[in-house]
Every structure is written in C-alpha cells, then in structure tokens.
Design a protein around this motif. Structure first.
Motif, PDB file in Angstrom:
ATOM      1  N   GLY A 173       0.640  -1.485   0.085  1.00  0.00           N
ATOM      2  CA  GLY A 173      -0.096  -0.003  -0.187  1.00  0.00           C
ATOM      3  C   GLY A 173       0.912   1.130  -0.135  1.00  0.00           C
ATOM      4  O   GLY A 173       0.585   2.248  -0.602  1.00  0.00           O
ATOM      5  N   CYS A 174       1.887   1.261   0.789  1.00  0.00           N
ATOM      6  CA  CYS A 174       3.009   2.371   0.730  1.00  0.00           C
ATOM      7  C   CYS A 174       3.327   2.554  -0.587  1.00  0.00           C
ATOM      8  O   CYS A 174       3.449   3.851  -0.943  1.00  0.00           O
ATOM      9  N   ARG A 175       4.035   1.467  -1.124  1.00  0.00           N
ATOM     10  CA  ARG A 175       4.651   1.557  -2.707  1.00  0.00           C
ATOM     11  C   ARG A 175       3.740   2.114  -3.582  1.00  0.00           C
ATOM     12  O   ARG A 175       3.946   2.838  -4.268  1.00  0.00           O
ATOM     13  N   ARG A 176       2.295   1.688  -3.452  1.00  0.00           N
ATOM     14  CA  ARG A 176       1.435   2.163  -4.563  1.00  0.00           C
ATOM     15  C   ARG A 176       1.181   3.652  -4.464  1.00  0.00           C
ATOM     16  O   ARG A 176       0.987   4.515  -5.436  1.00  0.00           O
ATOM     17  N   LYS A 177       1.566   4.203  -3.210  1.00  0.00           N
ATOM     18  CA  LYS A 177       1.603   5.625  -3.093  1.00  0.00           C
ATOM     19  C   LYS A 177       2.878   6.402  -3.073  1.00  0.00           C
ATOM     20  O   LYS A 177       3.236   7.539  -2.902  1.00  0.00           O
ATOM     21  N   GLY A 178       3.932   5.524  -3.611  1.00  0.00           N
ATOM     22  CA  GLY A 178       5.206   6.170  -4.050  1.00  0.00           C
ATOM     23  C   GLY A 178       5.807   6.349  -2.601  1.00  0.00           C
ATOM     24  O   GLY A 178       6.889   6.827  -2.709  1.00  0.00           O
ATOM     25  N   LYS A 179       5.488   5.756  -1.496  1.00  0.00           N
ATOM     26  CA  LYS A 179       6.165   5.769  -0.278  1.00  0.00           C
ATOM     27  C   LYS A 179       7.349   4.653   0.062  1.00  0.00           C
ATOM     28  O   LYS A 179       6.776   3.630  -0.150  1.00  0.00           O
ATOM     29  N   MET A 180       8.517   5.094   0.548  1.00  0.00           N
ATOM     30  CA  MET A 180       9.477   4.487   0.722  1.00  0.00           C
ATOM     31  C   MET A 180       9.300   4.160   2.399  1.00  0.00           C
ATOM     32  O   MET A 180       9.124   4.767   3.168  1.00  0.00           O
ATOM     33  N   THR A 181       9.738   2.643   2.851  1.00  0.00           N
ATOM     34  CA  THR A 181       9.736   2.472   4.157  1.00  0.00           C
ATOM     35  C   THR A 181      11.153   2.214   4.574  1.00  0.00           C
ATOM     36  O   THR A 181      11.716   1.113   4.783  1.00  0.00           O
ATOM     37  N   ILE A 182      11.902   3.353   4.661  1.00  0.00           N
ATOM     38  CA  ILE A 182      13.143   3.533   5.179  1.00  0.00           C
ATOM     39  C   ILE A 182      13.173   4.401   6.457  1.00  0.00           C
ATOM     40  O   ILE A 182      12.437   5.217   6.502  1.00  0.00           O
ATOM     41  N   GLY A 183      14.377   4.128   7.333  1.00  0.00           N
ATOM     42  CA  GLY A 183      14.609   5.002   8.536  1.00  0.00           C
ATOM     43  C   GLY A 183      15.970   4.970   8.695  1.00  0.00           C
ATOM     44  O   GLY A 183      16.985   4.228   8.214  1.00  0.00           O
ATOM     45  N   HIS A 184      16.305   6.166   9.405  1.00  0.00           N
ATOM     46  CA  HIS A 184      17.665   6.264   9.831  1.00  0.00           C
ATOM     47  C   HIS A 184      17.648   6.729  11.411  1.00  0.00           C
ATOM     48  O   HIS A 184      16.596   7.191  11.918  1.00  0.00           O
ATOM     49  N   GLY A 185      18.609   6.530  11.952  1.00  0.00           N
ATOM     50  CA  GLY A 185      18.451   6.633  13.456  1.00  0.00           C
ATOM     51  C   GLY A 185      19.934   6.956  13.927  1.00  0.00           C
ATOM     52  O   GLY A 185      20.951   6.356  13.353  1.00  0.00           O
ATOM     53  N   TRP A 186      20.320   7.830  14.869  1.00  0.00           N
ATOM     54  CA  TRP A 186      21.221   7.836  15.657  1.00  0.00           C
ATOM     55  C   TRP A 186      21.288   8.317  16.923  1.00  0.00           C
ATOM     56  O   TRP A 186      20.161   8.722  17.460  1.00  0.00           O
TER      57      TRP A 186
END
Lengths: 421, 327, 175
Positions: free
Chosen positions: B148-161
C-alpha cells in the motif's frame, strides 16, 4: 519485565554457520589477483635518533615493488585516537622497540623479508626511561618534547583532610598491576586494493570509521575515496582499536598499483600492538567504626609507553571508577598518564577499571575486617543504589541493579559453595 | 597443604566513552516482502553485535529475527558506529538501530491507519501481521501494507542515531555525569591454595551481572564466561615481561593465557535492572565480565591463607614469599 | 648495534631461484578425495592448504602453540603450521572443509551453534577438529576428557565452557 518476541531470546548468531564451516574470510584468508605481500622493518632499539635509512639494495631486489619510508607518507605521518603522537613510519625519532621504519611490498613474503634484511639503518641511541615513576621526574629522558606526564585527571569532592582526620578506620595500600596482552587468536591483518579511484581495505578492526579518517588524512585523500570494510575479525579486546596495518597497505596499494596484503606474525602482533596499562596505585580509604566509607585518596600512575593511544581515556575512566560501586562522600583522585620507552599501552577490555577494582575491592575487605563485619555487609552498607551520588557528583536515578547482583551471587554461593564471604 | 577460600569482587562500569560525545548511526530499509536490511557502523568482532542489533530491529518491526540481514562496519555503506569499545555497541548502536526501525515503522503504521480507518496508536504489528488492537483475527499481512505504501510512492526506510546524554568532566574537580547508564556486577570465587607450591587454583566462579536487559541471554553468558576467563588470566598467569623496553614473552609459549584445563566451573547469572535510555532496557556486558575477577581471586586467597597479594599476577612465588613472611 | 636481522646465524628466507629449493609430488587423501600435487619441500601444510583455496584452517601463531591450524592426519590431530606438506604424502587429511556443509552440518557444528560455542570464530575450525578426533576415538568421553582434548586449542573469547558443553551435547545425544 515485559516478555518480548525476539529480544530476550537466544537466537542463533548471524555469523555462526560460516564460522563453523570454515567459510568466513578473515583478512589473512583473502587472496586477490596480482596481490603483493607486505612486511614492516621495525626498530630493535627503544630510544634513538634515526640518522639514515638506505633502501637501495632492497629496492633493486627482483620481485620488490615498493620500499617506503616516512618521506613517502603524503601528509601528516601521524595517527592516534586521542592525540596524534604516533608516526606511521618514523621520520626522526624512535621511541620504542618495534617502532616502524620501512614498509616493503613484494611478490612473496619471502622476498619482502629478504628485502628488509638488505636495508641499512643508522641510529644514534638515546638514554631511555622504562619506569613510569622515574619518567615523571624532571631530569628523566624525554620521550616526547612536551614531557613525560602526558596528562593528569583529577577528581575532587568534599573535604578529604577532614574526613581522614575523623576516620576510625584508615586503610592504606600500594598496588601494582602488570602489562597484559590482548591475545586475540587472529593476528592483525588486512588487504588493500584500488576500485577506480577509491582505495578499499578489508581489515581486522574494531573501528572502521576511525581507520578511514586516519588513512585519508595520511594519504591526503578525501574521506569518500577511502573505503574500510571490516573483515570477520578474530577478537579484539581493545587491541584492534588503534591503527595497525591500515595506513601501510593503503599507501602501498596506491604506490604499487597492485592489491597488497599484510598479515602480522604472532611475534609482530605482540611486539607492535598495544597492551593493558601497567598501573601503580596508591590507595587510601577512610571509614567510620561501622565500616561506612568516609573518603578515598588515590594516586594512579599508568605507564602508557611510547605513545598515548587510549591512555588518557583509560586513566580518566580509572579516576571516575576509583570509588568502586560505592557511595563515597569525599574523594580525591589523581590519575597520571605517563610516557616511557616501553611498549605502547592502550585500550584493553575494562579500560583501567580492572586495575582499580583489584585495589578498591581489597580495600573494602580490609575495611570490613577492621570494622568487624563481613565482606558482603561492608558492600551492602556502602553500595550505590537508586538516587545515590557518584564520586563525580552524578545522581543515579534508575537502572542501579548493584545490590541485586550481590544478593543473586550470594544466594548462588550458598547453593554451590555452601557458604558466603 | 591445600586450603580453600572464598572471595568477592564487585564492579561498576559506565557504558560508552567518558564524558565525551560518542554517537552511532543506523539505516533500516524495510523491503517489499517485509524483510529488512539493517546497516550499522558497529564492528562485530565476535561479541555478536550483528545478532543483537538484528534482534532489536526485528522486535520493533514485528518481523522474525531471520528476516533481518545486517551489513555492518563498511564505511562505503554504513553510517559511523563509533568504536567497538567501552561496552557500548548494544546500548548505543542498539538505540540507533531501534530509532531507525521506528522511523521506518512510522510509514507503515500511517498506511495501516488509513487501511483500517483507525488511529495510528491502535495499530499493532506482530509476527508479520498488521492488525487493530483487540482484533487480531482481522489482520493484514505486512507485505500488503507495505505494498500500500509503495502504490503511493512511499518508501519504508529509516535512519537513526544516538548519542548518550552525558556531560564532560570538570578539569579541576572531575565533576560531571560522564555516562548515561552504568552496568554493575558481583563475582564470588572459590579458590584452593597449595601452601607447599604456592599454586592458586580457581574452583568456581559465580558471576552476577546487571546487564539492563539481556537481548540474547546465551551471548550474555558467553561474554560473562569469556570475560571472567580473561580476568582469571589477569589474576594468575598473564604478564608481558619487558626488560629495557624489550618484550621477553612474544609468543603463546612464553605468554600464557588460560587453556581449557585452567577454567573453573562457571555460574553466569543475569540480573536485569533496565536502563531507561537503553534499547529495551539494555546496557552492556563485554568489559564488566572481566573487571571484578582478579579482585575476587585476591580476596579469596586472603580468605584461604591470610595473605594479601597486592601485585598482579598472583604467582606461586609471590604466594610463597607472603606465606613465609607471615610465619 | 644489535640488529636482529643481521645477527650471526640468522636464517635468511629462501627465495625462488635459490639452489636449495626443490619440488616434489605427493599423493594423499584430502577430505575423502584423492589429491596429487606438486609441493615445495619446505612448504608448511597450512600454507599449502591455503594455496589450494582451503582457508578454513586458521593460522594463529605459526609455532604450534595456539591450535588454530589443527587438522586431522590419519586420525590424529596435528598443528598444520608444524607439518611440512611433503610429510602428508600417502596420508589421510581432514580439514574443516571436510567436516560438514551448508546442506549437512556435522553434529558438532550444529552443537557449537546451538550452545553458543562460537564467538570470533578464529579458533572454531581447530576446536571442531580436535573434538572430532576425540569422538572418533572415544564415542563416550567424560567431561574431563573433553576438556583435555581441546587443551591445545586456545580460545580467548568463550572461556571454553560453552565449547565443552557443545561437545558434551553431541556425546549425550549419541549415547
């Protein structure tokens, strides 16, 4: 605590399968097409001025591709995690046995070794200092221009004099601890090669991003033109935090335009790597008649050898932890990091705290004996608990499970030893 | 004559560098099929950080441990994780990985909220299933929601520090809060001292360590056992002998580390007093495991034969000298 | 000046082209397969194995002290850094590559993973082969015998307990 799905479970290690099958490629296992082998010529003397190095015979030996000295380091020629006081290759002054003088890349290890034997080195030996307490005296030979006391870390809390004046129990003891070798079973090793205009290293290391900065600075390269990939690493324990093979192999891969590999022998590993700091600890404890701690007064002298490495960090940690896990209202600690011409001491599992624990835990037992209570009782009486204040004035609000560790250990001791301390 | 004694050694250990910034970073890429790539700077030198960091991310994302592939310690790919030292990687890189996972998860929760028509905080992800709290049977697969995210062009990535909350030490007084959290431990050992030869044998080591939360209990035990064995070496056998700057013990034949024959019965005990700032409460254990061992052995020797050895290592010569002096 | 590489009697490395270099052909069994190879007379077995691409055998000290390079030769463990390649002529050699595969782990390998006997992994191949040699000879060893069988293999990470546990687990599952 809340039960979780994955956290708290003893899942299989990610790397276990490759390791039990012997498939993990440690740095020394990597073989690249056209790869050259590197050897390092090291100083046999502890303190000397380097007068001349003649590499001509080594350079003309068939199979030798590069023979590099300090003059070939593009920039800086220094490294070090806290202070950049260690040369990649010695330019003018040798400070310890094992200081690196020349690196050679050749078709085989044998040719590289033969090349080392052809190098002529001229020294002028200097008086050396091997005892840290001697080194602290003003008349001692200077290892570095700034003097042998590299740094002092002080902790001051409360009123020491008043506490000792009012104490019922005073215990004063001197302790000495030895130099320890990390003794990881895999000696230091690495390979370097060029990928376009990026120099890539696969290396046994505990800190690839630090390695990257040190390589880039000495080679005058931008950080993104140096790529450090940690190979499976056969233990470290603090001994693979400093630079070992990294700068040599990066430089030689670029100069020789061939992949290169350097694998230390066990002897070279023991000679060149850092060690656990030997300590002299003068520890004085004051307590009231019940065994409640009133003050500690501690002097720590750490022999960091020829270079600082993690020395100042180690002695700082020693100073902070000198109280042990106890509430001590009055604290005085002076922790000295001292240069000598001994092997370099650096980070080693525990970072200066095992040495202090050896001292403060014997002090605690002696206080208990004088107060007529048990070793467990004296610890429970003085233990850091939630909302306790440390020697540096930090209040530990939560996450203080010290008393529980005493209780759990005590229960187990009753079970398996049939007695407690 | 052989005499037995029992001794105690305790320690505390601040996790991370002393009063200095020492951050670590992490990247998470949650893929179409709900498997995960975790990229961390932390170097796994055998202590097992890749495993522990994968567990933290898997827990947060509601996927399996096997779903998480870890790429670590590659300056071309991973953010800086700082040094594998100061017993800091579970705590600091663990927090970074946890934060990176949370950031990626936010996108998935947002999508699930819309799919289910509920508030975000009512959505739960567990065992690769996405559902509304209390309605587990009416679940969607993670792939479906990520799709569903992909169909809206959303990537599921994250960064943290993460950088621990510390203050520097005052130059004159040393005052400050140099660590955000501390590990604690108590070790009790039993020794047998041979009064004829001066030989000290360690029979049992009981090692109770407050690690905050044991992310992987077997690995924690491994650290405790390995660390106290290195501590045993420090106590009894190991010494780099140096004469005029020259190492006289440059081999395993001259520099003795404990072998399997030297190791006593081990009783590793895990105490979990969570660190509020730790990933799922975790602190660290790598170094604490070694710290109290030599102290406990020295105290046990005193308990056995009434002598105080104040210089390490506790060699038979030193024991015999002290015994002779005491008589 | 005392320069070690110029000490009287110091042995200089032998180079290709030096007169005393010689090659010989050896035939042996390697991990149950027949092998015929040309080896240099002074080549160490550990180096020869690495040249053949078998890098699972680790080199920790080169002096026979650490056991990381342990292999099994005709049923007996040996430090392959102290064995010359020509010495294995006619013999049967087992290295870590012969113990198991991704598809089929040896029970010892399985147990090492399950019991947490692996940390840095550098001693692991040698440990496994010492354990295998023990179990091949004695299928029901006591704990003390297990501990003795790995006493020539140094490990700096685990403290040996979990390694002994793993070997014991295999013994128990067989008996």
């Amino acid at each position: 605590m809340q039960e979780l799905n994955v956290v708290g479970k003893s899942v299989r290690r990610k790397d276990a399968l490759d390791k039990v099958l012997g498939k993990s490629q440690y740095s020394g296992d990597i073989k690249l097409p056209g790869m050259l082998h590197v050897k390092v010529l090291r100083s046999p003397v502890a303190h000397a001025l380097l007068k001349n190095i003649d590499c001509r015979a080594a350079e003309s030996l068939p199979g030798v591709h590069a023979v590099l000295t300090a003059k070939d380091i593009p920039e800086s020629n220094t490294h070090g995690i806290i202070i950049k006081d260690e040369p990649v290759l010695v330019m003018d002054k040798i400070r310890k046995i094992g200081d690196p003088l020349v690196v050679v890349a050749a078709e085989t290890e044998e040719i590289a070794l033969r090349a080392l034997s052809l190098i002529e080195v001229e020294f002028e030996e200097l008086p050396a200092v091997f005892d840290p307490e001697e080194a602290m005296k003003p008349e001692a030979p200077k290892v570095h221009d700034g003097g042998n006391i590299q740094s002092i870390r002080k902790i001051r809390k409360g009123d020491i004099e008043a506490a000792f004046a009012h104490a019922d129990i005073v215990v004063e003891t001197s302790y000495r601890t030895q130099m320890q070798e990390h003794a990881y079973i895999e000696p230091e090793a690495g390979v370097a090669y060029l990928d376009g205009d990026v120099v890539v290293l696969r290396v046994s290391t505990q800190n690839p991003h630090f390695d990257c900065k040190e390589v880039a600075r000495n080679l005058a390269l931008p950080l993104n033109k140096v790529r450090i990939v940690q190979a499976p690493t056969g233990g470290g324990f603090g001994g693979k935090l400093d630079i070992s093979v990294q700068i040599y192999i990066a430089l030689l891969a670029i100069r020789a335009k061939r992949p290169v590999r350097l694998v230390y022998t066990r002897e070279e590993s023991m000679l060149a790597s850092t060690k656990r700091h030997p300590y002299v600890i003068k520890y004085k404890t004051a307590a009231d008649k019940n065994g409640k701690l009133m003050a500690i007064d501690v002097i720590v002298i750490g022999d960091t050898g020829a270079y600082a490495s993690y020395g100042p960090g180690t002695l700082t940690r020693s100073a902070v932890h000198a109280t042990g896990p106890y509430e001590v209202p009055n604290v005085r600690v002076d922790a000295y990091t001292v240069y000598t011409n001994n092997p370099t001491a650096g980070a080693c599992r525990g970072f200066g705290v095992p040495q202090l624990a050896f001292a403060h835990e014997q002090q605690m037992d002696m206080v208990a004996q004088r107060a007529g209570i048990s070793p467990i009782q004296v610890r429970l009486l003085n233990a850091l608990r939630p909302n306790s204040q440390t020697g540096t004035g930090q209040v530990l609000e939560t996450g203080v499970g010290f008393v529980e560790t005493i209780e759990v250990a005590q229960a187990k001791a009753l079970e398996v030893l049939g007695r407690i301390c | 004559m052989k005499k037995r004694g029992v001794g105690i050694g305790c320690m505390w250990y601040g996790i991370g560098n002393t009063g200095l910034p020492n951050p670590a970073g992490a990247f998470v890429d949650w893929k179409d099929d709900a498997t995960v790539s975790l990229m961390v700077g932390a170097a796994d030198i055998g202590q097992g950080s890749n495993t522990v960091l994968a567990q933290i991310v898997a827990e947060e994302l509601g996927v399996g441990y096997e779903d998480v592939l870890v790429t670590s310690a590659d300056t071309g790919v991973t953010p800086d994780g700082g040094a594998t030292s100061a017993s800091r990687q579970t705590y600091i890189s663990g927090n970074a990985a946890h934060l990176a996972a949370q950031e990626a998860k936010k996108v998935v929760l947002e999508e699930a909220k819309e799919m289910f028509g509920v508030e975000k905080n009512q959505v739960i992800i567990r065992d690769r299933r996405v559902f509304v709290k209390g309605q587990e049977e009416n679940y969607k697969s993670l792939e479906e929601v990520i799709g569903g995210c992909r169909r809206k062009g959303k990537m599921t990535i994250g960064h943290g520090w993460f950088n621990p909350d510390t203050t520097g030490l005052d130059g004159e007084t040393g005052a400050g809060s140099p660590y955000d959290t501390y590990a604690f431990a108590t070790q009790i050992v039993e020794v047998e001292v041979d009064t004829e030869t001066g030989q000290v044998e360690v029979l049992q080591i009981i090692a109770a360590h407050d690690v905050g939360r044991a992310i992987n209990p077997l690995q924690v035990e491994g650290q405790i056992e390995g660390g106290s064995t290195m501590g045993l070496g420090l106590a009894l056998y190991e010494e780099v002998k140096v004469l005029d700057g020259k190492i006289k013990t440059p081999s395993f034949a001259t520099y003795l580390i404990p072998t399997s024959m030297d190791v006593p019965t081990m009783h590793p005990l895990i105490v979990e007093e969570p660190a509020e700032s730790g990933p799922f409460g975790a602190k660290g254990v790598g170094e604490p495991a070694l710290i109290p061992t030599s102290a406990a052995i020295a105290n046990a020797v005193f308990n056995a034969v009434g002598i105080r050895i104040t210089e390490l290592p506790i060699t038979p010569e030193k024991v015999l000298d002290q015994l002779a002096e005491n008589q | 000046m005392d320069v070690p590489w110029k000490k009287p009697g110091a042995k200089l490395p032998v180079l290709e082209g030096d007169k005393n270099m010689s090659k010989q052909t050896i035939n042996f069994m390697l991990n149950s397969q027949k092998v015929s190879a040309q080896v240099e007379s002074d080549s160490r077995l550990v180096d020869f194995l690495h040249e053949m691409g078998l890098t699972g055998t680790k080199l920790g000290c080169g002096e026979g002290d650490c056991g990381a390079c342990t292999v099994i030769i005709d049923g007996q463990t040996a430090n392959s850094c102290l064995v010359l390649a020509p010495q294995i002529d006619g013999k049967e050699v087992t290295t870590i590559e012969g113990l198991g595969s991704y598809e089929q782990l040896h029970p010892l390998q399985e147990a090492f993973i399950e019991e947490g006997a692996v940390q840095c992994g550098f001693c692991t191949p040698g440990m496994l082969l010492s354990a295998k040699a023990l179990l091949d000879e004695n299928s029901n060893p006591k704990r003390e015998e297990i501990i003795r069988s790995i006493s020539g293999n140094l490990c700096r990470c685990t403290g040996y307990t979990k390694i002994a546990n793993a070997i014991e687990k295999v013994v128990r599952s067989k008996s």
